[in-house]
Design a protein around this motif. Structure first.
Motif, PDB file in Angstrom:
ATOM      1  N   THR A  54       0.829  -1.217   0.000  1.00 13.09           N
ATOM      2  CA  THR A  54       0.000   0.000   0.000  1.00 13.09           C
ATOM      3  C   THR A  54       0.858   1.260   0.000  1.00 13.09           C
ATOM      4  O   THR A  54       0.572   2.192  -0.754  1.00 13.09           O
ATOM      5  CB  THR A  54      -0.940   0.006   1.218  1.00 13.09           C
ATOM      6  OG1 THR A  54      -0.157  -0.136   2.410  1.00 13.09           O
ATOM      7  CG2 THR A  54      -1.959  -1.128   1.129  1.00 13.09           C
ATOM      8  N   ALA A  55       1.864   1.297   0.852  1.00 17.22           N
ATOM      9  CA  ALA A  55       2.695   2.502   0.977  1.00 17.22           C
ATOM     10  C   ALA A  55       3.647   2.631  -0.218  1.00 17.22           C
ATOM     11  O   ALA A  55       3.985   1.647  -0.881  1.00 17.22           O
ATOM     12  CB  ALA A  55       3.495   2.457   2.281  1.00 17.22           C
ATOM     13  N   VAL A  56       4.078   3.886  -0.465  1.00 14.79           N
ATOM     14  CA  VAL A  56       4.999   4.168  -1.571  1.00 14.79           C
ATOM     15  C   VAL A  56       6.397   3.667  -1.215  1.00 14.79           C
ATOM     16  O   VAL A  56       6.836   3.769  -0.053  1.00 14.79           O
ATOM     17  CB  VAL A  56       5.035   5.684  -1.863  1.00 14.79           C
ATOM     18  CG1 VAL A  56       6.060   6.009  -2.946  1.00 14.79           C
ATOM     19  CG2 VAL A  56       3.658   6.165  -2.258  1.00 14.79           C
ATOM     20  N   VAL A  57       7.118   3.117  -2.187  1.00 19.75           N
ATOM     21  CA  VAL A  57       8.471   2.605  -1.967  1.00 19.75           C
ATOM     22  C   VAL A  57       9.422   3.755  -1.618  1.00 19.75           C
ATOM     23  O   VAL A  57       9.451   4.790  -2.290  1.00 19.75           O
ATOM     24  CB  VAL A  57       8.982   1.875  -3.231  1.00 19.75           C
ATOM     25  CG1 VAL A  57      10.477   1.597  -3.115  1.00 19.75           C
ATOM     26  CG2 VAL A  57       8.229   0.582  -3.416  1.00 19.75           C
ATOM     27  N   GLN A  58      10.198   3.546  -0.550  1.00 17.94           N
ATOM     28  CA  GLN A  58      11.215   4.529  -0.152  1.00 17.94           C
ATOM     29  C   GLN A  58      12.582   3.888   0.040  1.00 17.94           C
ATOM     30  O   GLN A  58      13.602   4.552  -0.112  1.00 17.94           O
ATOM     31  CB  GLN A  58      10.777   5.223   1.164  1.00 17.94           C
ATOM     32  CG  GLN A  58       9.492   6.029   1.021  1.00 17.94           C
ATOM     33  CD  GLN A  58       8.927   6.420   2.368  1.00 17.94           C
ATOM     34  OE1 GLN A  58       8.681   5.558   3.210  1.00 17.94           O
ATOM     35  NE2 GLN A  58       8.734   7.721   2.576  1.00 17.94           N
ATOM     36  N   MET A  59      12.598   2.582   0.369  1.00 20.22           N
ATOM     37  CA  MET A  59      13.843   1.896   0.667  1.00 20.22           C
ATOM     38  C   MET A  59      13.953   0.628  -0.207  1.00 20.22           C
ATOM     39  O   MET A  59      12.983   0.216  -0.854  1.00 20.22           O
ATOM     40  CB  MET A  59      13.898   1.510   2.152  1.00 20.22           C
ATOM     41  CG  MET A  59      13.630   2.652   3.116  1.00 20.22           C
ATOM     42  SD  MET A  59      14.828   4.015   2.960  1.00 20.22           S
ATOM     43  CE  MET A  59      16.282   3.248   3.712  1.00 20.22           C
ATOM     44  N   HIS A  60      15.155   0.024  -0.179  1.00 16.28           N
ATOM     45  CA  HIS A  60      15.400  -1.190  -0.983  1.00 16.28           C
ATOM     46  C   HIS A  60      16.434  -2.050  -0.266  1.00 16.28           C
ATOM     47  O   HIS A  60      17.453  -1.538   0.225  1.00 16.28           O
ATOM     48  CB  HIS A  60      15.915  -0.800  -2.371  1.00 16.28           C
ATOM     49  CG  HIS A  60      16.186  -1.981  -3.253  1.00 16.28           C
ATOM     50  ND1 HIS A  60      15.202  -2.620  -3.975  1.00 16.28           N
ATOM     51  CD2 HIS A  60      17.344  -2.642  -3.525  1.00 16.28           C
ATOM     52  CE1 HIS A  60      15.729  -3.610  -4.651  1.00 16.28           C
ATOM     53  NE2 HIS A  60      17.033  -3.647  -4.398  1.00 16.28           N
ATOM     54  N   CYS A  61      16.156  -3.355  -0.178  1.00 17.62           N
ATOM     55  CA  CYS A  61      17.125  -4.289   0.398  1.00 17.62           C
ATOM     56  C   CYS A  61      17.946  -4.888  -0.737  1.00 17.62           C
ATOM     57  O   CYS A  61      17.426  -5.671  -1.546  1.00 17.62           O
ATOM     58  CB  CYS A  61      16.417  -5.398   1.178  1.00 17.62           C
ATOM     59  SG  CYS A  61      17.593  -6.601   1.902  1.00 17.62           S
ATOM     60  N   ASP A  62      19.229  -4.521  -0.795  1.00 15.63           N
ATOM     61  CA  ASP A  62      20.106  -5.022  -1.843  1.00 15.63           C
ATOM     62  C   ASP A  62      20.398  -6.507  -1.681  1.00 15.63           C
ATOM     63  O   ASP A  62      20.761  -7.190  -2.647  1.00 15.63           O
ATOM     64  CB  ASP A  62      21.430  -4.240  -1.835  1.00 15.63           C
ATOM     65  CG  ASP A  62      21.356  -2.996  -2.709  1.00 15.63           C
ATOM     66  OD1 ASP A  62      20.362  -2.871  -3.444  1.00 15.63           O
ATOM     67  OD2 ASP A  62      22.268  -2.155  -2.655  1.00 15.63           O
TER      68      ASP A  62
END
Length: 600
Positions: A54-62
């Protein structure tokens, strides 16, 4: 509406002087136009968190390659504590190196490489006795070595192997075309021989029938004469019978004593004439015998050349037969002379002779200069008063120029301008004169979506070259500058600024090669091909505007070397009969004459 605005904006930028920034500006315009016009990238369709969705993407797990919102980061970190999660801002994703996983210890990453076992190893492997005393290397070092080898293989595939296969494919296609032609000629020869046989048989039949008619008429004439003789005898017999009747029935009996009978003469019958009918004895038609008489076709099947194909080489090989003497490229090209043309900007140069050159700049005047003296000899203004797109000299020595503004190709004869070609829905860019005296014109459609080469004999269109065998466009479009020349081996070579490539097709319009520059360029800038020309050795030379040099490639599109000689924004090129190179330099408005190849 957006596409039209984009096209007009790009067309305006393309008419600016060539700079590296031009392409960056165009790229930004296209990306932003695409974002505006593409509903998939609008603000209503943003990327969502892979966990809560639901929430907008802000982070990423490499580590796990998962997109996250800030609220879900903690949940993700504790979801699998066996991994070392590298969570970064979404725009910095893929910043963490992912090492190979250990095949023995699950979920462990390998940071070292065992040279003896030839496998990556993790920290747990190193702590064991399995690799004790083995030579180890850092995994990054091994990866770099493998990467370097892979890149070398890619370069070989891209620069040598793939072009070789292109040539092989072209060779096979040419052989197929030649085979089609030769088999067609063979079928035509058989048909012609059959027609010859039919004619001879018709003559023979006619002759035999005439002989039969003659024999028939001869025998009929003989029988007719015989019949006439028999009929006469029959008439005589009737007369004899009447004479006997008269003698017997007469009261004058003395007539009986005077009567002499001729019956003995009629008792001897005539010869019997029997007609002899000729016979026709046809030769027996047997398939094999008839083939021997008519002609036979020898058997054939594809064979393999024991020498096979050869890998393409970047070295120029001597041409055989009627080729000119081989000249060697100089290690150090040298400037012979420099001519100041006086234009605001200089675009093109073309040789009228070994003593004179025509030039074209940023106004409507085309100027003829003496090479030795550097003096202006003559000026010609375009018929429309607009800047000519390109100039060339015909085989007969006449100046020819293209006028993009009024869609024409014109020839200057005795200082009078004659319109040769008038286009509809197309505009001419570049022109060159062929070895046969025809013209090759490269042109762009009014909507900037198509580019093609058209071969003209006078004003008659002979051939159009636009697509490859897969129906893909051979040349780029959208207002990019394109130049054209014909090589000594009759290939048609185009310098395509939009595609940043030199495109070579054979006389039939089949793609032979596509040269995309030699990396890195002298100034480490993108390959920007503009002017193009060829020499007596079938070398192809193209001006590289951004790198201030000229590329020399062979007739197969393989790089040979650069010509530098302190060039400044080289734009147009031409070569005289002695293989001296003339370079039109855009900003300083000078033509440089360069000696780059040995003399015999």
């Amino acid at each position: 509406m957006g596409a039209s605005l984009q096209r007009r904006t790009e067309h305006f930028i393309f008419n600016l002087e060539p700079t590296a920034d031009k392409y960056e500006i165009i790229t930004i315009i296209r990306k932003r136009t695409t974002l505006i016009m593409d509903p998939r990238t609008s603000a209503q369709d943003v990327m969502r968190c892979d966990l809560c969705e639901t929430a907008v993407v802000q982070m990423h797990c490499d580590t796990c390659l998962v997109n996250l919102c800030k609220a879900c980061v903690g949940e993700h970190m504790v979801s699998d504590q066996s991994k070392k999660h590298e969570v970064v801002q979404f725009k910095l994703r893929k910043s963490t190196l992912l090492f190979p996983g250990c095949k023995i210890h699950d979920k462990q990453q390998c940071t070292m490489y065992c040279n003896q076992c030839d496998i990556p190893v993790c920290d747990t492997c190193l702590a064991s006795d399995q690799h004790l005393g083995h030579k180890l290397s850092k995994i990054l070092q091994i990866i770099d070595e493998k990467k370097e080898n892979i890149i070398k293989e890619k370069i070989e595939l891209n620069d040598t192997i793939y072009p070789t296969y292109q040539d092989i494919a072209s060779d096979v296609q040419n052989r197929m075309s030649q085979l089609e032609k030769e088999y067609g000629d063979l079928s035509t020869a058989i048909t012609k021989h059959g027609e010859d046989w039919h004619r001879e048989i018709d003559k023979l039949v006619k002759k035999l029938k005439a002989e039969v008619d003659e024999m028939k008429n001869t025998q009929l004439n003989t029988l007719q004469k015989h019949l006439d003789e028999i009929n006469k005898t029959m008439s005589d017999i009737k007369d004899e019978i009447e004479s006997i009747d008269l003698a017997v029935e007469s009261n004058d009996k003395s007539k009986l004593f005077k009567f002499t009978s001729s019956v003995e003469r009629y008792r001897k019958l005539p010869q019997k004439i029997l007609p002899s009918l000729p016979t026709f004895t046809p030769c027996k038609i047997k398939g094999q015998d008839l083939k021997k008489i008519f002609g036979t076709v020898s058997s054939s099947s594809p064979t393999s050349d024991k020498h096979g194909y050869s890998m393409k080489s970047t070295q120029k090989s001597p041409e055989a037969g009627s080729s000119p003497p081989v000249k060697q490229l100089l290690d150090e090209p040298e400037t012979v002379t420099t001519i100041d043309t006086g234009y605001g900007y200089l675009y093109n140069v073309t040789c009228l002779s070994d003593e004179e050159i025509w030039t074209k700049g940023s106004d409507s005047t085309m100027k003829l200069f003496s090479i030795n003296r550097g003096s202006l000899l003559k000026s010609i203004t375009t018929k429309s008063g607009k800047i000519p797109s390109n100039i060339a000299v015909t085989k007969s020595g006449d100046l020819v120029y293209t006028d993009y503004a009024d869609r024409t190709v014109n020839i200057v004869k005795n200082e009078k301008i004659e319109e040769v070609i008038k286009l509809q829905n197309w505009r001419p860019w570049s022109v060159c004169s062929t070895s046969s005296g025809d013209l090759l014109v490269i042109m762009e459609s009014d909507d900037y979506k198509q580019t093609k080469v058209v071969h003209y004999s006078g004003s008659t269109e002979k051939q159009t070259i636009q697509f490859d065998d897969q129906s893909n466009p051979l040349y780029s479009s959208s207002g990019y500058i394109i130049h054209i020349t014909e090589n000594r081996n009759l290939d048609i070579c185009v310098s395509d600024e939009g595609a940043r490539a030199v495109v070579g097709v054979n006389q039939a319009g089949k793609l032979r090669f596509r040269y995309t520059g030699h990396t890195p360029g002298p100034k480490y800038k993108p390959f920007n091909p503009l002017g193009i020309t060829t020499d007596s050795q079938s070398h192809i030379l193209t001006a590289d505007y951004f790198n201030d040099c000229v590329h020399i490639i062979d007739q197969d599109g393989q790089f040979l070397r650069y010509i530098d000689c302190g060039l400044c924004n080289p734009y147009g090129l031409c070569i005289d009969t002695n293989d001296n190179l003339f370079v039109a330099q855009y900003r300083n408005r000078q033509v440089k004459e360069i000696k780059y190849i040995s003399k015999i």
